[in-house]
Design a protein around this motif. Structure first.
Motif, mmCIF file in Angstrom:
data_model
loop_
_atom_site.group_PDB
_atom_site.id
_atom_site.type_symbol
_atom_site.label_atom_id
_atom_site.label_comp_id
_atom_site.label_asym_id
_atom_site.label_seq_id
_atom_site.Cartn_x
_atom_site.Cartn_y
_atom_site.Cartn_z
ATOM 1 N N ASN A 6 0.878 -1.239 0.064
ATOM 2 C CA ASN A 6 -0.008 0.242 -0.066
ATOM 3 C C ASN A 6 0.852 1.276 0.201
ATOM 4 O O ASN A 6 1.740 1.509 0.909
ATOM 5 N N PHE A 64 0.230 4.241 0.531
ATOM 6 C CA PHE A 64 -0.052 5.257 1.425
ATOM 7 C C PHE A 64 0.216 4.970 2.839
ATOM 8 O O PHE A 64 0.707 5.599 3.802
ATOM 9 N N THR A 65 -0.337 3.575 3.334
ATOM 10 C CA THR A 65 -0.246 3.132 4.699
ATOM 11 C C THR A 65 0.862 2.108 4.759
ATOM 12 O O THR A 65 0.927 1.332 5.878
ATOM 13 N N GLU A 105 4.100 1.931 3.888
ATOM 14 C CA GLU A 105 5.415 2.104 3.317
ATOM 15 C C GLU A 105 6.549 1.449 4.253
ATOM 16 O O GLU A 105 7.400 1.086 3.942
ATOM 17 N N ILE A 161 -5.025 -3.159 5.089
ATOM 18 C CA ILE A 161 -4.055 -2.466 4.135
ATOM 19 C C ILE A 161 -4.181 -2.801 2.645
ATOM 20 O O ILE A 161 -4.075 -2.182 1.806
#
Length: 201
Positions: A147, A149-150, A152, A194
């Protein structure tokens, strides 16, 4: 990212106990990345903007493995970075001109470097463009999906494998993948919150 790639690329014998710790430390992130690059023999380097494109750096880890190339950091090119770029014949710039300026590219071209810029409309598209470049360089049999955005932190954890095997990390919104994974082993990182169950199916 650079340290992770260095640790996985260096061929060291396995030992049963930790006998020493080598510290790689610069005055800033640019110098630290440069010192990590010093541990490699390379003729290709990858440039990312360390201030606003961590996601691009994660996507580039597979490319770094495929090319045996260090990832160096820049906004404008500091001397410590340029000294390492001087060793490279080819430089891949990850990101648009709003991420790494045309002036940086022109500076490299003036030094007779072969410069290739890879970027997309967003971090997801950039990861796909990088994956397509990896496929041009070598065959791939797997991809890592995270994902953008969330997830990393998940992608950072996977970057040693991406670098070791030269395989793409594809960043997604958790619900769809814009890269054709047909026939590839896909590793989806994270819980169903996620990476959705629908996407895994």
């Amino acid at each position: 990212i650079g340290l992770t790639l260095f640790l996985v690329m260096v061929n060291t014998p396995m030992v049963n106990a930790l006998t020493s710790v080598e510290q790689i430390k610069g005055n800033d992130r640019y110098e630290t990345a440069a010192k990590i690059a010093d541990k490699q023999n390379y003729n290709t380097a990858i440039l990312i903007n360390s201030d606003n494109s961590l996601a691009d750096g994660l996507s580039a880890s597979g490319l770094a493995g495929a090319l045996n190339a260090p990832i160096l950091m820049t906004k404008q090119i500091p001397n410590t970075t340029m000294e390492r770029l001087n060793k490279a014949k080819t430089v891949y710039i990850i990101g648009s001109e709003s991420t790494i300026s045309k002036n940086v590219e022109n500076q490299l071209l003036s030094k007779k470097k072969v410069v290739q810029r890879i970027f997309g409309e967003n971090r997801f598209d950039t990861s796909i463009k990088i994956a397509e470049k990896i496929k041009e360089i070598k065959p791939i049999d797997k991809v890592i999906i995270a994902n953008g955005f969330t997830g990393e932190a998940d992608a950072i954890s996977a970057s040693p494998v991406a670098a070791r095997d030269g395989v793409p990390i594809i960043l997604t919104d958790g619900n769809s993948v814009g890269f054709d994974t047909t026939g590839l082993k896909s590793y989806a990182l994270g819980s169903s919150e996620i990476i959705s169950d629908e996407l895994v199916k």
